[in-house]
Design a protein around this motif. Structure first.
Motif, PDB file in Angstrom:
ATOM      1  N   ARG A  34      27.824  38.843  41.434  1.00 32.74           N
ATOM      2  CA  ARG A  34      26.432  38.400  41.530  1.00 32.74           C
ATOM      3  C   ARG A  34      26.312  36.913  41.210  1.00 32.74           C
ATOM      4  N   MET A  35      27.145  36.434  40.313  1.00 35.89           N
ATOM      5  CA  MET A  35      27.077  35.021  39.955  1.00 35.89           C
ATOM      6  C   MET A  35      27.529  34.149  41.122  1.00 35.89           C
ATOM      7  N   SER A  36      28.493  34.662  41.889  1.00 32.96           N
ATOM      8  CA  SER A  36      28.971  33.831  42.985  1.00 32.96           C
ATOM      9  C   SER A  36      28.113  34.008  44.242  1.00 32.96           C
ATOM     10  N   ASP A  37      27.386  35.089  44.329  1.00 36.19           N
ATOM     11  CA  ASP A  37      26.467  35.248  45.458  1.00 36.19           C
ATOM     12  C   ASP A  37      25.181  35.917  44.978  1.00 36.19           C
ATOM     13  N   ARG A  38      24.201  35.093  44.775  1.00 33.51           N
ATOM     14  CA  ARG A  38      22.953  35.605  44.211  1.00 33.51           C
ATOM     15  C   ARG A  38      22.163  36.457  45.187  1.00 33.51           C
ATOM     16  N   ASN A  39      22.545  36.432  46.456  1.00 29.92           N
ATOM     17  CA  ASN A  39      21.642  37.024  47.439  1.00 29.92           C
ATOM     18  C   ASN A  39      22.102  38.319  48.095  1.00 29.92           C
ATOM     19  N   HIS A  40      23.269  38.802  47.757  1.00 36.31           N
ATOM     20  CA  HIS A  40      23.671  40.038  48.424  1.00 36.31           C
ATOM     21  C   HIS A  40      22.838  41.215  47.913  1.00 36.31           C
ATOM     22  N   GLY A  41      22.939  42.319  48.624  1.00 36.36           N
ATOM     23  CA  GLY A  41      22.127  43.480  48.270  1.00 36.36           C
ATOM     24  C   GLY A  41      22.534  44.110  46.949  1.00 36.36           C
ATOM     25  N   GLN A  42      21.688  45.018  46.500  1.00 40.83           N
ATOM     26  CA  GLN A  42      21.957  45.703  45.235  1.00 40.83           C
ATOM     27  C   GLN A  42      23.267  46.485  45.306  1.00 40.83           C
ATOM     28  N   LYS A  43      24.063  46.379  44.262  1.00 37.54           N
ATOM     29  CA  LYS A  43      25.305  47.138  44.216  1.00 37.54           C
ATOM     30  C   LYS A  43      25.234  48.143  43.075  1.00 37.54           C
ATOM     31  N   LEU A  44      25.667  49.341  43.375  1.00 38.99           N
ATOM     32  CA  LEU A  44      25.670  50.394  42.373  1.00 38.99           C
ATOM     33  C   LEU A  44      27.089  50.916  42.210  1.00 38.99           C
ATOM     34  N   VAL A  45      27.491  51.167  40.984  1.00 40.16           N
ATOM     35  CA  VAL A  45      28.799  51.764  40.739  1.00 40.16           C
ATOM     36  C   VAL A  45      28.606  52.978  39.843  1.00 40.16           C
ATOM     37  N   GLU A  46      29.118  54.101  40.298  1.00 38.54           N
ATOM     38  CA  GLU A  46      29.021  55.310  39.494  1.00 38.54           C
ATOM     39  C   GLU A  46      30.340  55.566  38.788  1.00 38.54           C
ATOM     40  N   ILE A  47      30.248  55.873  37.516  1.00 39.79           N
ATOM     41  CA  ILE A  47      31.430  56.174  36.707  1.00 39.79           C
ATOM     42  C   ILE A  47      31.487  57.678  36.509  1.00 39.79           C
ATOM     43  N   GLY A  48      32.650  58.239  36.698  1.00 41.37           N
ATOM     44  CA  GLY A  48      32.800  59.688  36.556  1.00 41.37           C
ATOM     45  C   GLY A  48      32.743  60.157  35.113  1.00 41.37           C
ATOM     46  N   TYR A  49      32.633  61.450  34.951  1.00 44.93           N
ATOM     47  CA  TYR A  49      32.591  62.011  33.597  1.00 44.93           C
ATOM     48  C   TYR A  49      33.394  63.308  33.586  1.00 44.93           C
ATOM     49  N   THR A  50      33.736  63.735  32.387  1.00 43.10           N
ATOM     50  CA  THR A  50      34.360  65.045  32.237  1.00 43.10           C
ATOM     51  C   THR A  50      33.705  65.755  31.066  1.00 43.10           C
ATOM     52  N   ILE A  51      33.734  67.063  31.124  1.00 44.39           N
ATOM     53  CA  ILE A  51      33.248  67.854  30.005  1.00 44.39           C
ATOM     54  C   ILE A  51      34.435  68.119  29.086  1.00 44.39           C
ATOM     55  N   GLU A  52      34.375  67.631  27.874  1.00 41.37           N
ATOM     56  CA  GLU A  52      35.465  67.840  26.922  1.00 41.37           C
ATOM     57  C   GLU A  52      35.091  68.971  25.978  1.00 41.37           C
ATOM     58  N   GLU A  53      35.686  70.116  26.219  1.00 40.96           N
ATOM     59  CA  GLU A  53      35.379  71.241  25.340  1.00 40.96           C
ATOM     60  C   GLU A  53      36.275  71.210  24.118  1.00 40.96           C
ATOM     61  N   ARG A  54      35.667  70.972  22.969  1.00 37.47           N
ATOM     62  CA  ARG A  54      36.452  70.944  21.737  1.00 37.47           C
ATOM     63  C   ARG A  54      35.983  72.082  20.827  1.00 37.47           C
ATOM     64  N   ASP A  55      36.335  71.976  19.562  1.00 34.70           N
ATOM     65  CA  ASP A  55      36.114  73.124  18.680  1.00 34.70           C
ATOM     66  C   ASP A  55      34.645  73.498  18.478  1.00 34.70           C
ATOM     67  N   SER A  56      33.764  72.562  18.626  1.00 35.73           N
ATOM     68  CA  SER A  56      32.367  72.861  18.301  1.00 35.73           C
ATOM     69  C   SER A  56      31.716  73.824  19.295  1.00 35.73           C
ATOM     70  N   SER A  57      32.415  74.105  20.396  1.00 32.46           N
ATOM     71  CA  SER A  57      31.840  75.054  21.342  1.00 32.46           C
ATOM     72  C   SER A  57      32.848  76.102  21.819  1.00 32.46           C
ATOM     73  N   LYS A  58      34.014  76.109  21.175  1.00 34.83           N
ATOM     74  CA  LYS A  58      34.996  77.121  21.568  1.00 34.83           C
ATOM     75  C   LYS A  58      34.426  78.514  21.295  1.00 34.83           C
ATOM     76  N   SER A  59      34.614  79.408  22.217  1.00 29.33           N
ATOM     77  CA  SER A  59      34.016  80.734  22.013  1.00 29.33           C
ATOM     78  C   SER A  59      35.057  81.723  21.534  1.00 29.33           C
TER      79      SER A  59
END
Lengths: 333, 333
Positions: free
Chosen positions: A308-333
């Motif tokens: 964005r600093m080098s080109d102030r005029n290009h269109g909006q850019k979106l980046v999605e970051i992935g996620y994971t569900i970390e099942e630890r002891d607080s929900s172990k059944s």
DNA sequence: TTGAAAGCGATACCAG
DNA sequence: CTGGTATCGCTTTCAA
């Protein structure tokens, strides 16, 4: 008195321009000349004046990082990543706290130029379209998180989907009364809205009717506030089967409250958080959470910002970051 | 194109000097003139260029804050206090991470002037006298913590006394095998040395012979490292009666390890930390710790820094911050 | 109380 | 490949 380029130039018997060339390394300089200049710089203990350079270049080499609450472990971990990534690219980081105040968020965006920064990474809480629109001449900005608007670049985790998946993960057989902690009544936190939405979507998938009394509000997303809110809730309501806290910090406060009351986790109630901070991983019991790569957020935010600093005029850019569900002891059944 | 003082001056029909006077508010300006200038600034969306101002004034209005590890909750809480206090005094904060690297600490001090900052608040880990001495023209610096040297101003908690008192507090009847976690073998962390010293002093008071096998090393002061170090230790050694961790972060990691092994806290072993971070207060069980006022550290550090900026030549100033022993559930007997 | 002009330190343009 | 010079935006003498 500090040495300047002129002093160095005089001592090396060259012109200021040559000194500059040696420093910036882009224009080739004859080896012997370069050596004389470097020696002169060392002898005079020369340090360039970044204010002068910034004035001349129109760039300071500093970026701003504005977070709602600097005291949380999540802020700390994100800050670390951003500082390290920024540093690797030659940027310094100036840090600001918004206190979730939309006025302050807006001020930081519009007055960024005054703050000596080339760009801003902002984690907004309530920033609405309007706040971004009105600024005619915004500085380069990258938003972090779930705020909906069409103008600024943004790096985000799909909080809706993550909250939905976490709710589904919590809904093991026999766990149908799933509560959430962190609903903000009154204030419109975009993150809270997304996560509550994902939770409700999961309920629908599970065929569990939505129960308002299972949505526990908690305005300040801190352990203290969460612990107090949950205690108050449990005084007046039966224990849910599971508790999905909208941040790990709140989950830690909740674990403390449950422990104080002799409620066993996960036997009596499953607990989960969001953010995967270090202290959650080592909580007692270790905390089930939504995990995502904070370093990736930092890397992508900086990429978007430099682009964005080098080109102030290009269109909006979106980046999605992935996620994971970390099942630890607080929900172990 | 951004508006400059000249543009504002032209539009208001005054000279640049008058615009400057209006902004800085020190030289009196006639009310109608001021009004015209202010209106012109608003119309042009004028924002002063801080690089230019910094170049002219020789001060940027930015201070640096350098901490060994930005990811810890303690760093987060301290950063928050410093940012808020600095902001109240009109300073911005640029944040740096040293990674406990003495070379980096030294570089930050000597090259501070290049980094566009007026002064530096540095939490050193291994900084020795030498590192401070050699810099002939140091920038204004305030050190945080226990490093011993005679030149730079410093704000500190008496870690020796605090560790001694905590050890004494842990030594309830029947608890004689008191271990410490966080000893750094090899590296010379000033803080670790002080706290280990206080621990040993307490043992002497208690008439307990020092037992090297109760001093558990842990190079990285993180929950992960603490959890691993303690696990390894417990595999080869009997359970101590009490465990004093040199930071809360390590204590949280230790609590997790103990819990995983079915060791009850405080019944089987008392545990304590140092720093009083939020997550410790809400740990399971809530963590006994050495508490001190982080806001006071920030306030005093900024006071020392501004005093040093206005007078580079006065003698070394030291400010001691008090502490209290907070006995919580992790050591209740 | 306000105006004119110099200069902070580094860089880029344009010659040589 | 290197030297002179104008310039970035603001503040600050010195005069008026």
């Amino acid at each position: 008195m500090r040495a300047t380029v002129k002093d160095v130039a005089r001592r090396a018997g060259v012109s200021p321009k040559t000194v500059s060339n040696v420093m910036n390394g882009v224009v080739p300089v004859a080896a012997p000349t370069r050596l004389r200049v470097e020696q002169a710089m060392a002898e005079l203990d020369y340090v360039p004046n970044l204010s002068a350079r910034g004035l001349r270049n129109g760039r300071s080499g500093v970026i701003g990082l504005a977070l709602p609450d600097l005291a949380t472990p999540f802020s700390a971990e994100l800050t670390q990543s951003i500082v390290e990534v920024a540093h690797a690219q030659g940027f310094s980081v100036q840090i600001e706290e918004t206190g979730s105040d939309p006025h302050r968020e807006h001020e930081l965006m519009t007055r960024a130029r005054a703050n000596l920064i080339d760009g801003l990474i902002l984690n907004p809480v309530v920033l609405k379209e309007s706040a971004v629109q009105m600024g005619v001449a915004l500085p380069p900005v990258v938003l972090l998180g779930e705020v909906t608007q069409q103008l600024a670049d943004r790096v985000f985790v799909d909080s809706f989907a993550a909250a939905r998946d976490m709710t589904l993960a919590l809904a093991k057989p026999g766990r149908r009364r799933i509560a959430v902690l962190g609903v903000n009544r009154g204030r419109h936190s975009a993150t809270a809205i997304q996560r509550a939405g994902g939770y409700e979507a999961a309920l629908q998938i599970l065929g569990i009717p939505k129960d308002e009394s299972l949505m526990i509000s908690c305005d300040s997303w801190t352990p203290a506030s969460a612990a107090a809110s949950l205690a108050e809730y449990l005084d007046a309501n039966p224990l849910p089967d599971a508790l999905f806290c909208f941040t790990d910090s709140m989950a830690l406060g909740a674990l403390n409250t449950l422990w104080k009351r002799g409620v066993r986790v996960p036997d009596d109630i499953a607990v989960a958080g969001f953010d995967d901070v270090n202290d959650g991983r080592y909580a007692v019991p270790s905390l089930t959470t939504v995990s995502f790569d904070k370093r990736a957020i930092a890397t992508q935010a900086l990429r978007l910002l430099t682009e964005r600093m080098s080109d102030r005029n290009h269109g909006q850019k979106l980046v999605e970051i992935g996620y994971t569900i970390e099942e630890r002891d607080s929900s172990k059944s």
